[in-house]
Write a protein that holds these residues in place. Sequence first.
Motif, PDB file in Angstrom:
ATOM      1  N   UNK A   1      28.913 -14.182 -25.882  1.00  0.00           N
ATOM      2  CA  UNK A   1      27.846 -14.163 -24.868  1.00  0.00           C
ATOM      3  C   UNK A   1      28.177 -13.180 -23.752  1.00  0.00           C
ATOM      4  N   UNK A   2      29.432 -13.207 -23.326  1.00  0.00           N
ATOM      5  CA  UNK A   2      29.841 -12.334 -22.219  1.00  0.00           C
ATOM      6  C   UNK A   2      29.791 -10.867 -22.636  1.00  0.00           C
TER       7      UNK A   2
ATOM      8  N   UNK B   1      27.813  -9.592 -24.873  1.00  0.00           N
ATOM      9  CA  UNK B   1      26.406  -9.205 -25.002  1.00  0.00           C
ATOM     10  C   UNK B   1      25.797  -8.895 -23.636  1.00  0.00           C
ATOM     11  N   UNK B   2      26.056  -9.731 -22.665  1.00  0.00           N
ATOM     12  CA  UNK B   2      25.468  -9.446 -21.358  1.00  0.00           C
ATOM     13  C   UNK B   2      26.167  -8.271 -20.681  1.00  0.00           C
TER      14      UNK B   2
ATOM     15  N   UNK C   1      24.617  -4.810 -21.512  1.00  0.00           N
ATOM     16  CA  UNK C   1      23.462  -4.391 -20.713  1.00  0.00           C
ATOM     17  C   UNK C   1      23.864  -4.038 -19.292  1.00  0.00           C
ATOM     18  N   UNK C   2      24.780  -4.833 -18.743  1.00  0.00           N
ATOM     19  CA  UNK C   2      25.259  -4.550 -17.387  1.00  0.00           C
ATOM     20  C   UNK C   2      25.929  -3.181 -17.335  1.00  0.00           C
TER      21      UNK C   2
ATOM     22  N   UNK D   1      23.350  -0.373 -17.517  1.00  0.00           N
ATOM     23  CA  UNK D   1      22.521  -0.313 -16.306  1.00  0.00           C
ATOM     24  C   UNK D   1      23.326   0.124 -15.089  1.00  0.00           C
ATOM     25  N   UNK D   2      24.576  -0.309 -15.006  1.00  0.00           N
ATOM     26  CA  UNK D   2      25.357  -0.043 -13.792  1.00  0.00           C
ATOM     27  C   UNK D   2      26.212   1.216 -13.872  1.00  0.00           C
TER      28      UNK D   2
ATOM     29  N   UNK E   1      16.425   7.236 -14.728  1.00  0.00           N
ATOM     30  CA  UNK E   1      16.262   5.787 -14.900  1.00  0.00           C
ATOM     31  C   UNK E   1      15.265   5.491 -16.017  1.00  0.00           C
ATOM     32  N   UNK E   2      14.264   6.341 -16.184  1.00  0.00           N
ATOM     33  CA  UNK E   2      13.287   6.158 -17.271  1.00  0.00           C
ATOM     34  C   UNK E   2      13.994   6.128 -18.625  1.00  0.00           C
TER      35      UNK E   2
ATOM     36  N   UNK F   1      17.173   5.507 -19.182  1.00  0.00           N
ATOM     37  CA  UNK F   1      18.059   4.335 -19.264  1.00  0.00           C
ATOM     38  C   UNK F   1      17.260   3.100 -19.686  1.00  0.00           C
ATOM     39  N   UNK F   2      16.090   2.914 -19.070  1.00  0.00           N
ATOM     40  CA  UNK F   2      15.250   1.760 -19.413  1.00  0.00           C
ATOM     41  C   UNK F   2      14.828   1.827 -20.881  1.00  0.00           C
TER      42      UNK F   2
ATOM     43  N   UNK G   1      17.725   0.926 -23.095  1.00  0.00           N
ATOM     44  CA  UNK G   1      17.988  -0.518 -23.049  1.00  0.00           C
ATOM     45  C   UNK G   1      16.985  -1.260 -23.939  1.00  0.00           C
ATOM     46  N   UNK G   2      15.728  -0.852 -23.891  1.00  0.00           N
ATOM     47  CA  UNK G   2      14.712  -1.484 -24.740  1.00  0.00           C
ATOM     48  C   UNK G   2      15.047  -1.275 -26.214  1.00  0.00           C
TER      49      UNK G   2
ATOM     50  N   UNK H   1      18.311  -3.386 -27.138  1.00  0.00           N
ATOM     51  CA  UNK H   1      18.111  -4.839 -27.158  1.00  0.00           C
ATOM     52  C   UNK H   1      17.270  -5.264 -28.354  1.00  0.00           C
TER      53      UNK H   1
END
Lengths: 287, 287
Positions: free
Chosen positions: B107-108, B110-111, B114-115, B118-119, B126-127, B129-130, B133-134, B137
């Motif tokens: 779980x850690x 996986x999260x 994404x962190x 993003x970070x 940013x477009x 990056x988003x 991420x989509x 995921x």
Amino acid sequence: MLMKAKHVNKALEEAVPLRNPIKIHEAMRYSLLAGGKRVRPVLCIASCELVGGEESIAMPMACALEMIHTMSLIHDDLPCMDDDDLRRGKPTNHKTFGEDTAILAGDALLSLAFEHVAAKTRNVSAERVVRAIAEMSSAVGSQGLVAGQIVDLASEGKDVSLSDLEYIHVHKTAKLLEAAVVCGAVMGGGDVIEIEKVRKYARCIGLLFQVVDDILDVTKSSKELGKTAGKDLVSDKATYPKLMGIENAKKFAGKLLGQAIQELDYFEADRAAPLYHLAIYIAGRQN
Amino acid sequence: MLMKAKHVNKALEEAVPLRNPIKIHEAMRYSLLAGGKRVRPVLCIASCELVGGEESIAMPMACALEMIHTMSLIHDDLPCMDDDDLRRGKPTNHKTFGEDTAILAGDALLSLAFEHVAAKTRNVSAERVVRAIAEMSSAVGSQGLVAGQIVDLASEGKDVSLSDLEYIHVHKTAKLLEAAVVCGAVMGGGDVIEIEKVRKYARCIGLLFQVVDDILDVTKSSKELGKTAGKDLVSDKATYPKLMGIENAKKFAGKLLGQAIQELDYFEADRAAPLYHLAIYIAGRQN
């Protein structure tokens, strides 16, 4: 507030349609649509509106927060973790679908949370979406929910200090509530000061939420709670009533409520009303 | 390619420092830094460079892909899933840390994936990056890795058709490889045509990867593989060699390799060389 929760339920229902493979989506929907209080989504939307944003721009993030919360409940209930049979008034996910599916349903909800925010958020700059994703994800992993759960598991059957207890609650509960409020303000276009104010509000609310949970665990029956009551006592877990006595725990809850409300002074009273009422709701909830 | 994998290992080491709570970070690092082949990160970086981007802008995404891959291995190895004792030549995560910690480490990771994207991503809009991420995921959840695993679990001990088998492999393996390549191109600034070309390349590679895995499972020993060999046969799982015979499976692998290489014709030969060699590496790997 009830209306907001209804909007959230509708959005959640649409976010996880029943499609192939059927079993995994049934398992995801079983726990996600089990009628929780939707505290995190409602906090997120209220915070977005507090800084002038509309409900719709925070809704994907609001749903994502509930997906993450549900994932953590499903995994925490597993036999190798807290071994719980009852959740939100129904058999736990693994009792209904088996352990393998329950683990996978949690994994799927966690990744869907990020997919949903990244793919479905509208009318928010990509910079703010990335920032909100960073905030949300940091509340889940090894410095967030997972950190709280691992320390919680390690502390069972041991003497736990008040600072250990706070560590567990800050990570298991408060961080995601904080992320809900902060992400709402980020999505809603909040400035630096506004985001800092809502973060402080959220920190009080987060702790308050857990103190009330602990109090309810010792004062309510399983039927009233919709989950196994007295569980924390039986399994020798540390709780606020156990460490400071039930009366002091109640006083502590009152103090946290006062601090939370104080942070809202900065905002227009009308816009702050929902978060004000949410704080009172959290302090006064009975299950 | 080996150099790229070394850069990835260094970046992964830094992405998950050993901090409090120690146990969860030990468990995360145990599986993440166990010296896998880093195929997904290397594919991601090679794809970024193919469209003109630098390694550094794809590195957080490359690390994230390996975190997700590792998470899926940890969870798939659990007793209630595939019940595996050996992985990458070492005892599986739950054998070393216990089931509860293994689930939480997954779980850690996986999260954190994404962190981390993003970070930590720098010099990408940013477009993009988003969008990445989509893409990433969607390769994990109930239409990705999780879908493959749930159908795989359901098919054990049953007669499985070739189309079921392809469904399992597309979801368990190919989608994340595809995400690796596509996300690399997105981060690297690729245009629509370039991204479509690398997506097709990735689809061939993804299937190829699994066909080779299946062939190795029936032709190699556990020691050579670093995981329990023959497991798919023993547990009555469908594999390509079982369904089409070992020789036809090898021919199929050759056909997929040819198709993958064809997609690279569109690009400058110099820039395409790493992906060309990766395809050949995947086709020829021995463990």
